[in-house]
Design a protein around this motif. Structure first.
Motif, PDB file in Angstrom:
ATOM      1  N   ILE A 147       0.821  -1.215   0.000  1.00  0.00           N
ATOM      2  CA  ILE A 147       0.000   0.000   0.000  1.00  0.00           C
ATOM      3  C   ILE A 147       0.856   1.266   0.000  1.00  0.00           C
ATOM      4  O   ILE A 147       2.016   1.247   0.398  1.00  0.00           O
ATOM      5  N   LYS A 148       0.253   2.361  -0.453  1.00  0.00           N
ATOM      6  CA  LYS A 148       0.963   3.639  -0.574  1.00  0.00           C
ATOM      7  C   LYS A 148       1.089   4.386   0.752  1.00  0.00           C
ATOM      8  O   LYS A 148       2.100   5.002   1.019  1.00  0.00           O
ATOM      9  N   ASP A 149       0.060   4.345   1.578  1.00  0.00           N
ATOM     10  CA  ASP A 149       0.017   5.144   2.800  1.00  0.00           C
ATOM     11  C   ASP A 149       0.685   4.404   3.962  1.00  0.00           C
ATOM     12  O   ASP A 149       0.145   3.422   4.471  1.00  0.00           O
ATOM     13  N   PRO A 150       1.850   4.862   4.419  1.00  0.00           N
ATOM     14  CA  PRO A 150       2.540   4.146   5.493  1.00  0.00           C
ATOM     15  C   PRO A 150       1.752   4.125   6.809  1.00  0.00           C
ATOM     16  O   PRO A 150       1.968   3.254   7.640  1.00  0.00           O
ATOM     17  N   GLY A 210       1.790   7.497  14.658  1.00  0.00           N
ATOM     18  CA  GLY A 210       2.445   8.789  14.408  1.00  0.00           C
ATOM     19  C   GLY A 210       2.599   9.059  12.923  1.00  0.00           C
ATOM     20  O   GLY A 210       1.675   8.868  12.141  1.00  0.00           O
ATOM     21  N   THR A 211       3.785   9.487  12.513  1.00  0.00           N
ATOM     22  CA  THR A 211       4.026   9.804  11.103  1.00  0.00           C
ATOM     23  C   THR A 211       4.354   8.585  10.266  1.00  0.00           C
ATOM     24  O   THR A 211       4.427   8.679   9.044  1.00  0.00           O
ATOM     25  N   ALA A 212       4.587   7.450  10.897  1.00  0.00           N
ATOM     26  CA  ALA A 212       4.826   6.166  10.215  1.00  0.00           C
ATOM     27  C   ALA A 212       6.053   6.188   9.308  1.00  0.00           C
ATOM     28  O   ALA A 212       6.118   5.456   8.337  1.00  0.00           O
ATOM     29  N   GLU A 213       7.045   7.003   9.638  1.00  0.00           N
ATOM     30  CA  GLU A 213       8.221   7.079   8.762  1.00  0.00           C
ATOM     31  C   GLU A 213       9.024   5.790   8.725  1.00  0.00           C
ATOM     32  O   GLU A 213       9.838   5.595   7.830  1.00  0.00           O
ATOM     33  N   SER A 214       8.801   4.893   9.667  1.00  0.00           N
ATOM     34  CA  SER A 214       9.520   3.618   9.665  1.00  0.00           C
ATOM     35  C   SER A 214       8.773   2.510   8.939  1.00  0.00           C
ATOM     36  O   SER A 214       9.286   1.404   8.818  1.00  0.00           O
ATOM     37  N   SER A 215       7.565   2.788   8.462  1.00  0.00           N
ATOM     38  CA  SER A 215       6.773   1.753   7.791  1.00  0.00           C
ATOM     39  C   SER A 215       7.146   1.648   6.320  1.00  0.00           C
ATOM     40  O   SER A 215       7.388   2.663   5.658  1.00  0.00           O
ATOM     41  N   THR A 228      14.588  -1.360   5.730  1.00  0.00           N
ATOM     42  CA  THR A 228      15.481  -2.364   6.298  1.00  0.00           C
ATOM     43  C   THR A 228      15.493  -2.170   7.806  1.00  0.00           C
ATOM     44  O   THR A 228      15.668  -1.048   8.303  1.00  0.00           O
ATOM     45  N   TYR A 229      15.279  -3.269   8.506  1.00  0.00           N
ATOM     46  CA  TYR A 229      15.222  -3.254   9.973  1.00  0.00           C
ATOM     47  C   TYR A 229      16.331  -4.143  10.498  1.00  0.00           C
ATOM     48  O   TYR A 229      16.625  -5.191   9.918  1.00  0.00           O
TER      49      TYR A 229
END
Length: 159
Positions: A67-70, A97-102, A110-111
């Motif tokens: 999906i596009k929306d994190p 939150g802002t979901a910058e890690s998704s 990469t995790y």
């Protein structure tokens, strides 16, 4: 270790009190979809890995979503566990939150999970677990979360 040949020994597991995910295998990837449910849980478990006593390891997981929306990516996590299913280390990834890690459909993430297997793992080794934890109505229950690859390396940790 990679997932280049479909699951390469990774096995799906479920907990029956939750909705079951759809387990996905495609060339080079394994993954899940919550299959429309906001109350879904399931795991991929790797084969057991041998290790050197006292050695610290780093596992790098490359993940993408469909999906596009994190902010709509269902939660997932990575765990290292010993043969008695005691958690050695865990990393939770959620879209709060802002979901910058998704991850998204255009940006994989990469995790890294750093861990030292316990002495109780000496007999059988340890395994890695990739969990889908979709307990949020705000997440897209039809999103796919895909694991492209896993690298395990020995690392030196300095105080």
């Amino acid at each position: 270790m990679t997932t280049d040949n479909y699951a390469e020994g990774w096995k799906p597991t479920t907990v029956s009190i939750f909705s079951l995910p759809r387990f996905i295998t495609t060339p080079g990837k394994i993954g899940f979809s919550a299959n429309g449910s906001p109350n879904c849980y399931g795991s991929w478990e790797s084969p057991y890995h041998k290790f050197t006593k006292g050695q610290t390891y780093k596992a790098r997981f490359k993940v993408w979503s469909s999906i596009k929306d994190p902010k709509k990516v269902p939660s997932f996590r990575f765990r290292a566990e010993d043969s008695t299913f005691q958690t050695i280390a865990t990393l939770n990834v959620n879209s709060h939150g802002t979901a910058e890690s998704s991850p998204t459909d255009t940006v994989s993430q990469t995790y890294e999970l750093i861990y030292r297997p316990s002495n109780s793992a000496l007999a059988n080794g340890y395994h890695l677990t990739f969990d889908l934890v979709n307990f949020g109505a705000e997440d897209d229950p039809n999103a796919q979360i895909m694991l492209d690859s896993v690298e395990i390396k020995k690392v030196s940790v300095y105080p």
